[in-house]
Design an enzyme around this catalytic site. Structure first.
Site, PDB file in Angstrom:
ATOM      1  N   ASP A  92       2.385   4.419   4.274  1.00 19.53           N
ATOM      2  CA  ASP A  92       1.269   4.271   3.326  1.00 19.53           C
ATOM      3  C   ASP A  92       0.306   5.410   3.645  1.00 19.53           C
ATOM      4  O   ASP A  92      -0.418   5.362   4.647  1.00 19.53           O
ATOM      5  CB  ASP A  92       0.628   2.893   3.551  1.00 19.53           C
ATOM      6  CG  ASP A  92      -0.665   2.711   2.760  1.00 19.53           C
ATOM      7  OD1 ASP A  92      -1.039   3.619   1.992  1.00 19.53           O
ATOM      8  OD2 ASP A  92      -1.301   1.646   2.929  1.00 19.53           O
TER       9      ASP A  92
ATOM     10  N   LYS B  53      -6.423  12.974   0.037  1.00 20.80           N
ATOM     11  CA  LYS B  53      -5.607  12.355  -1.029  1.00 20.80           C
ATOM     12  C   LYS B  53      -6.302  12.465  -2.397  1.00 20.80           C
ATOM     13  O   LYS B  53      -5.657  12.439  -3.430  1.00 20.80           O
ATOM     14  CB  LYS B  53      -5.351  10.894  -0.662  1.00 20.80           C
ATOM     15  CG  LYS B  53      -4.418  10.161  -1.602  1.00 20.80           C
ATOM     16  CD  LYS B  53      -4.110   8.778  -1.066  1.00 20.80           C
ATOM     17  CE  LYS B  53      -3.321   7.927  -2.010  1.00 20.80           C
ATOM     18  NZ  LYS B  53      -3.032   6.602  -1.436  1.00 20.80           N
TER      19      LYS B  53
ATOM     20  N   ASP C 107      -5.855  -3.363  -6.275  1.00 17.69           N
ATOM     21  CA  ASP C 107      -5.715  -2.500  -5.095  1.00 17.69           C
ATOM     22  C   ASP C 107      -6.850  -1.480  -5.080  1.00 17.69           C
ATOM     23  O   ASP C 107      -6.839  -0.516  -5.835  1.00 17.69           O
ATOM     24  CB  ASP C 107      -4.342  -1.808  -5.168  1.00 17.69           C
ATOM     25  CG  ASP C 107      -4.100  -0.853  -3.996  1.00 17.69           C
ATOM     26  OD1 ASP C 107      -5.002  -0.670  -3.176  1.00 17.69           O
ATOM     27  OD2 ASP C 107      -2.992  -0.296  -3.929  1.00 17.69           O
TER      28      ASP C 107
END
Ligand code: AMP
Length: 476
Positions: free
Chosen positions: A10, A72, A181
């Site tokens: 992850d 990210k 999420d």
């Protein structure tokens, strides 16, 4: 010959986690500091030595110009580079350094080489971000077997947990799970159908925001503290990276504290030559400062249900994934929305890596685990994703015509759209293929240029509405 391990990773905005199936079950691999997640922070020193994880995060205050956080948020952005010293680094190179640390921790824990991985990405990531994530894995020297979406991985972990906890046939019924999420930098809303009897996990609809995550909540506290410093002490921290980093660290601590307490004391000594910042922030104030951010997630969920074939009442379970779902207001809002308490049994920080590890084990040639070892059904595991955004072409007038709509099940076998040439005797056509840009105008370059062809589906609220005329691709 002992085969190398295949792991699940992850790769998060703020923290990353690695897991592997050892025995019959996935387990989180602790890093060399003994922690189950690793900060996604990279520090590159003057000698090009790299430090990744908590040690890099600790140096962020003293060495902000050589420390990279939240990379990210930029993955897949072709124009983005990080300047450190005389060197330029692309987001995938920085991400590769994070992966290299995780892989080294994995190898030392497992006592074997790790040569392949399943890496997760937000469901709402487009193709460019997915490809760049894959490249990061390749730069780190591993074979990326699959780029898996985070909600699917979380649902797989949830399915495994259900199986482990209950032999009751009813618990294997088909059910609709909604995954909310909220990670450090991205938000995904995903509706998934899980059929544990047949080992099928099918995403039905997805929505989200690639530029909305827990870090935005932190930034609001940073801005609030900067205002106080300006008003009380006449101190302006803008541009002073070291002081900005100290405010950021204090804001993160305060935010986490407010997940468990009604108010928190914030102290940042020597923010200015004669100024110590000391203040109290209540949970209510924090919620007021950030209300619009939470509203944006609700808008995404609304948009998803506008397109879905089912309603909110048909959702059986709600999963909260991502560290930022620990904020009290998130669980409260989700509970109000669905009229049911979200499941607390799935660990929001670990579920994604665990699901990815299971998929890695099932896919790897060296793995001898089959789906029926870990799931109740005896069929192969089937994971179905949908297109997160429409895919289409640019027409001769510069507009966008969607050929594949949002939420189409992948793989898409065919599309029956037809386009014509624009001139007599035209000998060629050029049709650039695009994945539709983000819908929010603030992140959409040239948003005015974009529109798409008629579709039976309702256009998302903040995208230009679809025109009803059918036009042709770009001319010769
Ligand atoms: P993830 O990428 O899933 O690890 O999520 C990281 C985000 O979750 C960061 O913005 C963290 O500050 C946030 N986060 C982690 N723990 C908490 C907590 N206890 N309360 C509020 N936010 C948290």
């Amino acid at each position: 010959m002992v085969e190398g391990y295949s792991v699940g990773i992850d790769l998060g905005t703020t923290n990353s986690a690695i897991a592997a199936v050892t025995g019959d079950e996935p387990e989180i691999i602790p890093n060399s500091d003994g922690e189950r997640t690793t900060p996604s922070v990279v520090m590159i020193d003057d000698n090009d030595e790299t430090v990744v994880g908590q040690a890099a995060a600790n140096q962020a205050v003293s060495n902000p110009d050589r420390t990279v956080q939240h990379i990210k948020r930029h993955i897949g952005d072709e124009d983005y580079v990080v300047d450190i010293g005389d060197e330029e680094y692309r987001p995938e190179q920085i991400s590769a350094l994070i992966l290299t640390r995780l892989l080294a921790d994995g190898e030392s824990y497992l006592g074997r080489d790790v040569d392949s991985a399943v890496i997760t990405v937000p469901a709402y990531f487009g193709d460019a971000e997915r490809q760049a994530t894959r490249s990061a894995g390749e730069i780190a020297g591993i074979d990326v077997e699959h780029v898996m979406t985070e909600p699917t991985a979380a649902c797989l972990a949830y399915g495994l947990q259900e199986t482990a906890q209950s032999d009751d046939a009813e618990s294997h019924d088909k059910r609709h799970v909604f995954v909310y999420d909220l990670g450090g930098g991205t938000f995904d809303a995903t509706l998934v159908e899980i059929d544990l009897e047949h080992n099928h996990i099918e995403v039905q609809n997805t929505d989200g925001d690639r530029q909305l995550g827990g870090e935005d909540w932190t930034q609001r506290i940073v801005d609030h503290l900067a205002d106080i410093a300006q008003e009380e002490g006449g101190v302006d921290v803008a541009g002073d990276h070291e002081q900005e980093q100290r405010l950021y660290d204090a804001a993160v601590r305060a935010k986490h504290d407010l997940s468990n307490r009604e108010q928190t004391e914030i102290t940042v000594p020597y923010l200015g030559p004669d100024y110590n910042l000391e203040t109290t922030l209540t949970r209510e104030e924090f919620q007021d400062l950030t209300e619009d951010l939470l509203d944006r997630t609700v808008d995404n969920v609304d948009e998803l249900f506008d397109r879905a074939d089912m309603g909110v009442d048909d959702v059986d379970e709600v999963l909260l994934i991502g560290g930022a779902t620990r904020m009290a207001q998130v669980a409260d809002t989700v509970e109000d929305y669905f009229g049911t308490e979200p499941l607390r049994s799935v660990n929001p920080d670990e579920a994604v890596a665990m699901g990815a590890a299971t998929q890695a084990e099932l896919m790897s040639s060296g793995g001898d685990t089959t789906a029926d070892d870990v799931l109740p059904g005896d069929e192969d595991l089937l994971l179905v994703d949908v297109t997160p955004q429409p895919i289409g072409i640019e027409l001769h007038d510069g507009t966008f015509a969607a050929v594949v709509d949002q939420d189409e099940k992948v793989p898409i076998e065919e599309s029956d759209d037809r386009f014509t040439t624009v001139m007599d005797d035209q000998t060629g056509v050029r049709f650039p293929i695009y994945q539709a840009p983000p819908r929010r105008p603030r992140t959409t370059p040239n948003s005015a240029r974009w529109s798409s062809r008629a579709s039976p589906k309702r256009p998302p609220a903040n995208r230009p509405s679809r025109s009803t005329s059918r036009s042709s691709p770009t001319g010769p």
